[in-house]
Design an enzyme around this catalytic site. Structure first.
Site, mmCIF file in Angstrom:
data_model
loop_
_atom_site.group_PDB
_atom_site.id
_atom_site.type_symbol
_atom_site.label_atom_id
_atom_site.label_comp_id
_atom_site.label_asym_id
_atom_site.label_seq_id
_atom_site.Cartn_x
_atom_site.Cartn_y
_atom_site.Cartn_z
ATOM 1 C CD GLU A 295 15.311 -16.358 12.135
ATOM 2 O OE1 GLU A 295 15.864 -17.777 12.794
ATOM 3 O OE2 GLU A 295 16.432 -17.224 11.224
ATOM 4 C CE LYS A 363 13.007 -22.280 11.481
ATOM 5 N NZ LYS A 363 14.427 -22.017 11.396
ATOM 6 C CB CYS A 413 15.255 -19.953 9.114
ATOM 7 S SG CYS A 413 16.821 -19.770 8.478
#
Length: 545
Positions: A295, A363, A413
């Site tokens: 990320e 995301k 994440c």
């Protein structure tokens, strides 16, 4: 075991702290059951509901004095406070060390957050004690039927509380008790009922152990408690050996890169450039069908990549083949309104040999305070210094990346905490799941092994191999049974090379998501309430018993 009531709340607090240690780093599933059993023993101790010692007045309708329910809520709150403050204490690191928040305020924020999370077990223990008091006979005794009912109610409401915690205010399901059982016997039920179903079953086992410890040794009650404790383990045994998926397609070569970029330097322009240079040097060191970077390995969008680095990477891809997946911010695909400036998304960009973004994942489940500012909390974020704090959300449905027949679905994440969202990716055809993370925000803390534990649960639930490419750890490859087949040491830089074959076939959890754990928790809670009510009526029909 007899526990002094005066020491109840401190004992519950200590049990909660021990409970937090049952997750990674230790991974001791039995400690989770034992610590919760202490809470149950404190909750159900006969003296806690004795009319002579607490002033409970038994009326014809068996009304219960609120003092015992309040005490039960205090026990659950103390247990939850110890559990969550110790378990997520790494939040202090992100707020103070990297966010610049003054130490006292950061510590207070962790304490208040733990207090919020502790409200969930407090509600469960209050409801459980109320049901137990209502079902008790004269003298503060539970019949075997009442004990079984209260146990089912405790387990069902605990499961529902964990589910609610995973959804309210965007959800925070970290440290759901099912994660402690990744290496325990209950893990075999994860493909059926997911982590929340395992939460319910673990709570049922803990209730049985705690009830046996709390009550005087009466044969019928002790036998009931033992049955309650062992029933989930028996159910897990019946599921042992079931193959929920099968290999599909060809084996592909994968390299997972770990940059170990210090968080305090990550958004410094010079250090960011050095990190990009190091990642490119590592990426071109060896061939792979798929190379995955963590990320925000790039802190700028792909078009802003320095030309020499771009050319070096593309020359390697043209010679060796394959694609590179890079965590980076990208400009959102569709701005909400023409007059609204386009925002950035926290994304994974998949680059081919021509330098084109052939696939991207944006995301969807953003982190409050880290990736978006909840309404009314601008003052809180203003006390911290976190770059890129306001992202746009990705669309709900995003196609997986096709790599030589394998379909790789990305998440970023802590999105992998939400199994129901990854289940949708599996239903959409994903044969491999890939998580890219940067939890250097939390230092060299127990957040790193906890996150690996969560990824392992996703692999078991969904019967899919899981890849993890992280900045500081834990970078790992996990097979479809949840076994770590390769990992890099934390806080080192390097690459993990693995050969992996995807899987196909839907587990019940992948097919239905959280519908089954919600339904099963509701059924257990309702069945428990009905059994407790039946025991109460039986006691009222035999007033001299």
């Amino acid at each position: 075991m007899r526990l002094r009531l005066a020491a109840g709340v401190p004992a519950a607090l200590l049990a909660g702290i021990a409970h937090s240690a049952s997750f990674a780093w230790s991974g001791a599933w039995w400690l989770q059951v034992a610590a919760m059993a202490v809470l149950v023993a404190l909750l159900l101790h006969p003296r806690a509901g004795n009319a002579a010692s607490t002033g409970v007045v038994r009326t014809a309708a068996s009304r219960v004095e609120t003092s015992t329910v309040r005490r039960a809520a205090a026990l659950g709150f103390a247990f939850g406070l110890g559990w969550f403050v110790a378990g997520v204490s790494w939040l202090y690191v992100s707020m103070h060390r990297y966010g610049g928040m003054p130490a006292p305020l950061a510590a207070l924020a962790v304490l208040l957050f733990g207090a919020y999370l502790a409200l969930f077990p407090a509600a469960v223990t209050a409801a459980t004690r109320r049901a137990a008091d209502a079902a008790m006979r004269r003298g503060g005794a539970l019949t075997p039927l009442a004990l079984a009912g209260v146990g089912l109610l405790f387990a069902g409401t605990w499961g529902l509380a964990e589910i609610a915690r995973g959804y309210l205010f965007t959800g925070f399901p970290w440290l759901a008790i099912g994660y402690a059982h990744v290496d325990g016997p209950l893990a075999t039920l994860s493909p059926l009922v997911g982590v929340y179903g395992v939460c319910t079953l673990a709570a049922l086992s803990a209730f049985g152990v705690g009830a046996a410890a709390a009550w005087p040794p009466r044969a019928a009650v002790a036998a009931t408690a033992i049955v309650v404790a062992l029933a989930p383990l028996a159910a897990a045994w019946t599921a042992t050996g079931i193959e929920w998926s099968r290999p599909t397609g060809r084996t592909i070569s994968i390299r997972l890169l770990q940059g170990n970029v210090p968080q305090e330097l990550k958004f410094d322009p010079a250090r960011s450039l050095a990190a990009m240079q190091a990642y490119v040097a590592e990426a071109i060191r060896a061939d792979a069908d798929l190379t995955v970077l963590p990320e925000t390995a790039w802190t700028v969008p792909w078009p802003a990549t320095p030309v020499p680095l771009r050319d070096a990477l593309l020359a390697h891809l043209r010679a060796a083949g394959g694609v590179v997946a890079i965590g980076m911010p990208l400009v959102e695909l569709h701005a909400p309104r023409a007059a609204t400036p386009a925002r950035l998304t926290n994304s994974v960009a998949v680059i081919d040999r021509n330098g084109e973004i052939v696939s991207r994942y944006d995301k969807r489940h953003l982190v409050p305070f880290g990736e978006f500012v909840p309404r009314g909390f601008g003052w809180f974020v203003a006390m911290m210094n976190i770059p890129l704090g306001e992202f746009a959300r990705g669309s709900r449905e995003q196609p997986p990346l096709l790599v030589d027949g394998q379909r790789v679905a990305f998440d970023i994440c802590y999105e992998d905490l939400f199994g129901e969202e990854l289940a949708a990716q599996v239903r959409g055809g994903a044969t491999i799941l890939a998580n890219v993370s940067n939890i250097a925000w939390f230092g060299d803390s127990h957040a790193l092994p906890q996150h690996l534990q969560i990824s392992r649960m996703r692999a078991i639930e969904l019967a899919r191999p899981v890849l993890r490419a992280t900045n500081t750890g834990v970078t790992a490859a996990i097979d479809a049974s949840g076994r770590v087949i390769g990992a890099l040491p934390t806080y080192t830089s390097g690459a993990l090379a693995v050969s992996l074959r995807g899987t196909e076939g839907l587990t019940p959890y992948a097919r239905w998501g959280n519908a089954l754990p919600v339904a099963s928790s509701l059924v257990l809670a309702l069945a428990g309430a009905l059994l407790a009510l039946a025991a109460r009526r039986s006691s009222r029909s035999n007033p001299l018993e």
